[in-house]
Design a protein around this motif. Structure first.
Motif, PDB file in Angstrom:
ATOM      1  N   ASN A 108     -17.685   6.170   1.869  1.00 45.44           N
ATOM      2  CA  ASN A 108     -17.405   5.659   0.529  1.00 45.44           C
ATOM      3  C   ASN A 108     -16.580   6.666  -0.277  1.00 45.44           C
ATOM      4  O   ASN A 108     -15.642   6.287  -0.979  1.00 45.44           O
ATOM      5  CB  ASN A 108     -18.712   5.339  -0.190  1.00 45.44           C
ATOM      6  CG  ASN A 108     -18.492   4.538  -1.440  1.00 45.44           C
ATOM      7  OD1 ASN A 108     -17.512   3.806  -1.555  1.00 45.44           O
ATOM      8  ND2 ASN A 108     -19.405   4.669  -2.379  1.00 45.44           N
ATOM      9  N   LYS A 109     -16.925   7.945  -0.161  1.00 47.67           N
ATOM     10  CA  LYS A 109     -16.128   8.977  -0.834  1.00 47.67           C
ATOM     11  C   LYS A 109     -14.707   9.008  -0.286  1.00 47.67           C
ATOM     12  O   LYS A 109     -13.747   9.164  -1.036  1.00 47.67           O
ATOM     13  CB  LYS A 109     -16.769  10.349  -0.650  1.00 47.67           C
ATOM     14  CG  LYS A 109     -17.980  10.580  -1.499  1.00 47.67           C
ATOM     15  CD  LYS A 109     -18.512  11.978  -1.278  1.00 47.67           C
ATOM     16  CE  LYS A 109     -19.777  12.220  -2.062  1.00 47.67           C
ATOM     17  NZ  LYS A 109     -20.336  13.558  -1.826  1.00 47.67           N
ATOM     18  N   LEU A 110     -14.584   8.853   1.019  1.00 43.26           N
ATOM     19  CA  LEU A 110     -13.272   8.858   1.658  1.00 43.26           C
ATOM     20  C   LEU A 110     -12.434   7.672   1.187  1.00 43.26           C
ATOM     21  O   LEU A 110     -11.243   7.808   0.936  1.00 43.26           O
ATOM     22  CB  LEU A 110     -13.438   8.835   3.172  1.00 43.26           C
ATOM     23  CG  LEU A 110     -12.178   8.913   4.014  1.00 43.26           C
ATOM     24  CD1 LEU A 110     -11.461  10.224   3.752  1.00 43.26           C
ATOM     25  CD2 LEU A 110     -12.528   8.787   5.473  1.00 43.26           C
ATOM     26  N   ARG A 111     -13.073   6.525   1.060  1.00 40.33           N
ATOM     27  CA  ARG A 111     -12.369   5.322   0.631  1.00 40.33           C
ATOM     28  C   ARG A 111     -11.812   5.477  -0.783  1.00 40.33           C
ATOM     29  O   ARG A 111     -10.729   4.988  -1.103  1.00 40.33           O
ATOM     30  CB  ARG A 111     -13.308   4.121   0.686  1.00 40.33           C
ATOM     31  CG  ARG A 111     -12.607   2.799   0.515  1.00 40.33           C
ATOM     32  CD  ARG A 111     -13.576   1.676   0.590  1.00 40.33           C
ATOM     33  NE  ARG A 111     -14.315   1.649  -0.675  1.00 40.33           N
ATOM     34  CZ  ARG A 111     -15.265   0.779  -0.962  1.00 40.33           C
ATOM     35  NH1 ARG A 111     -15.643  -0.082  -0.077  1.00 40.33           N
ATOM     36  NH2 ARG A 111     -15.861   0.817  -2.119  1.00 40.33           N
ATOM     37  N   ASN A 112     -12.549   6.188  -1.623  1.00 40.52           N
ATOM     38  CA  ASN A 112     -12.116   6.377  -3.011  1.00 40.52           C
ATOM     39  C   ASN A 112     -11.247   7.611  -3.213  1.00 40.52           C
ATOM     40  O   ASN A 112     -10.889   7.924  -4.338  1.00 40.52           O
ATOM     41  CB  ASN A 112     -13.345   6.471  -3.919  1.00 40.52           C
ATOM     42  CG  ASN A 112     -14.125   5.184  -3.951  1.00 40.52           C
ATOM     43  OD1 ASN A 112     -13.563   4.101  -3.804  1.00 40.52           O
ATOM     44  ND2 ASN A 112     -15.434   5.288  -4.121  1.00 40.52           N
ATOM     45  N   SER A 113     -10.890   8.311  -2.130  1.00 41.01           N
ATOM     46  CA  SER A 113     -10.153   9.565  -2.273  1.00 41.01           C
ATOM     47  C   SER A 113      -8.658   9.378  -2.500  1.00 41.01           C
ATOM     48  O   SER A 113      -8.000  10.281  -2.985  1.00 41.01           O
ATOM     49  CB  SER A 113     -10.373  10.443  -1.038  1.00 41.01           C
ATOM     50  OG  SER A 113      -9.748   9.850   0.083  1.00 41.01           O
ATOM     51  N   ASP A 145      -2.495   6.267   4.269  1.00 45.25           N
ATOM     52  CA  ASP A 145      -3.117   5.382   5.255  1.00 45.25           C
ATOM     53  C   ASP A 145      -3.384   6.050   6.597  1.00 45.25           C
ATOM     54  O   ASP A 145      -4.438   5.854   7.190  1.00 45.25           O
ATOM     55  CB  ASP A 145      -2.253   4.136   5.473  1.00 45.25           C
ATOM     56  CG  ASP A 145      -2.408   3.120   4.360  1.00 45.25           C
ATOM     57  OD1 ASP A 145      -3.387   3.232   3.603  1.00 45.25           O
ATOM     58  OD2 ASP A 145      -1.549   2.222   4.268  1.00 45.25           O
ATOM     59  N   ASP A 146      -2.441   6.828   7.097  1.00 45.82           N
ATOM     60  CA  ASP A 146      -2.619   7.468   8.409  1.00 45.82           C
ATOM     61  C   ASP A 146      -3.789   8.442   8.403  1.00 45.82           C
ATOM     62  O   ASP A 146      -4.617   8.449   9.320  1.00 45.82           O
ATOM     63  CB  ASP A 146      -1.339   8.191   8.837  1.00 45.82           C
ATOM     64  CG  ASP A 146      -0.199   7.231   9.116  1.00 45.82           C
ATOM     65  OD1 ASP A 146      -0.493   6.047   9.386  1.00 45.82           O
ATOM     66  OD2 ASP A 146       0.959   7.672   9.071  1.00 45.82           O
ATOM     67  N   GLU A 147      -3.843   9.267   7.367  1.00 46.69           N
ATOM     68  CA  GLU A 147      -4.942  10.234   7.253  1.00 46.69           C
ATOM     69  C   GLU A 147      -6.276   9.515   7.043  1.00 46.69           C
ATOM     70  O   GLU A 147      -7.291   9.892   7.622  1.00 46.69           O
ATOM     71  CB  GLU A 147      -4.659  11.194   6.092  1.00 46.69           C
ATOM     72  CG  GLU A 147      -5.713  12.257   5.905  1.00 46.69           C
ATOM     73  CD  GLU A 147      -5.749  13.276   7.020  1.00 46.69           C
ATOM     74  OE1 GLU A 147      -6.780  13.958   7.145  1.00 46.69           O
ATOM     75  OE2 GLU A 147      -4.773  13.386   7.782  1.00 46.69           O
ATOM     76  N   MET A 148      -6.262   8.474   6.225  1.00 46.34           N
ATOM     77  CA  MET A 148      -7.483   7.696   5.982  1.00 46.34           C
ATOM     78  C   MET A 148      -7.984   7.061   7.277  1.00 46.34           C
ATOM     79  O   MET A 148      -9.176   7.115   7.588  1.00 46.34           O
ATOM     80  CB  MET A 148      -7.214   6.599   4.953  1.00 46.34           C
ATOM     81  CG  MET A 148      -8.382   5.692   4.686  1.00 46.34           C
ATOM     82  SD  MET A 148      -9.434   6.270   3.385  1.00 46.34           S
ATOM     83  CE  MET A 148      -8.367   6.097   1.995  1.00 46.34           C
ATOM     84  N   ARG A 149      -7.095   6.493   8.051  1.00 43.31           N
ATOM     85  CA  ARG A 149      -7.471   5.847   9.313  1.00 43.31           C
ATOM     86  C   ARG A 149      -8.054   6.867  10.297  1.00 43.31           C
ATOM     87  O   ARG A 149      -9.048   6.608  10.961  1.00 43.31           O
ATOM     88  CB  ARG A 149      -6.252   5.150   9.914  1.00 43.31           C
ATOM     89  CG  ARG A 149      -6.591   4.279  11.097  1.00 43.31           C
ATOM     90  CD  ARG A 149      -5.424   3.391  11.481  1.00 43.31           C
ATOM     91  NE  ARG A 149      -5.288   2.326  10.484  1.00 43.31           N
ATOM     92  CZ  ARG A 149      -4.183   2.065   9.795  1.00 43.31           C
ATOM     93  NH1 ARG A 149      -3.098   2.784   9.992  1.00 43.31           N
ATOM     94  NH2 ARG A 149      -4.145   1.086   8.932  1.00 43.31           N
ATOM     95  N   ARG A 150      -7.451   8.049  10.366  1.00 44.91           N
ATOM     96  CA  ARG A 150      -7.935   9.084  11.276  1.00 44.91           C
ATOM     97  C   ARG A 150      -9.333   9.540  10.886  1.00 44.91           C
ATOM     98  O   ARG A 150     -10.216   9.663  11.734  1.00 44.91           O
ATOM     99  CB  ARG A 150      -6.976  10.266  11.276  1.00 44.91           C
ATOM    100  CG  ARG A 150      -7.321  11.343  12.297  1.00 44.91           C
ATOM    101  CD  ARG A 150      -6.384  12.526  12.215  1.00 44.91           C
ATOM    102  NE  ARG A 150      -6.484  13.251  10.950  1.00 44.91           N
ATOM    103  CZ  ARG A 150      -7.472  14.118  10.662  1.00 44.91           C
ATOM    104  NH1 ARG A 150      -8.431  14.324  11.528  1.00 44.91           N
ATOM    105  NH2 ARG A 150      -7.487  14.754   9.515  1.00 44.91           N
ATOM    106  N   ARG A 151      -9.545   9.748   9.612  1.00 47.61           N
ATOM    107  CA  ARG A 151     -10.869  10.198   9.153  1.00 47.61           C
ATOM    108  C   ARG A 151     -11.919   9.102   9.267  1.00 47.61           C
ATOM    109  O   ARG A 151     -13.085   9.383   9.558  1.00 47.61           O
ATOM    110  CB  ARG A 151     -10.784  10.693   7.716  1.00 47.61           C
ATOM    111  CG  ARG A 151     -10.049  12.000   7.599  1.00 47.61           C
ATOM    112  CD  ARG A 151     -10.191  12.583   6.234  1.00 47.61           C
ATOM    113  NE  ARG A 151      -9.408  13.789   6.080  1.00 47.61           N
ATOM    114  CZ  ARG A 151      -9.440  14.532   4.990  1.00 47.61           C
ATOM    115  NH1 ARG A 151     -10.185  14.181   3.965  1.00 47.61           N
ATOM    116  NH2 ARG A 151      -8.701  15.616   4.921  1.00 47.61           N
TER     117      ARG A 151
END
Length: 74
Positions: A30-35, A39-45
């Motif tokens: 949830n924290k990651l989603r709101n960071s 997109d590429d970094e979000m998908r990897r994490r």
């Protein structure tokens, strides 16, 4: 305390550890989603979070199996 009672209590502790892992993964996702990451970094994490989520789910299931075996044999 018999062996089966011990198995039940250990299984409950393992299950609790798995549930804590599931909750921690949910909070971090949830924290990651709101960071606001790209997109590429979000998908990897998020893929890493999925792996942690599956591991925590596996631990919880193993703990529940220990509890069920302890109840069934006790």
């Amino acid at each position: 305390m018999t062996l089966f009672q011990l198995l039940i209590w250990i299984g409950a502790a393992v299950t609790l550890a798995g549930v804590v892992g599931l909750l921690a993964t949910g909070v971090s996702a949830n924290k990651l989603r709101n960071s606001g990451l790209p997109d590429d970094e979000m998908r990897r994490r998020l893929q890493s979070a999925v792996h942690r989520n599956m591991a925590a789910l596996f631990v919880a299931v193993i703990g529940l199996m220990m509890v069920i075996i302890g109840i069934a044999l006790g």
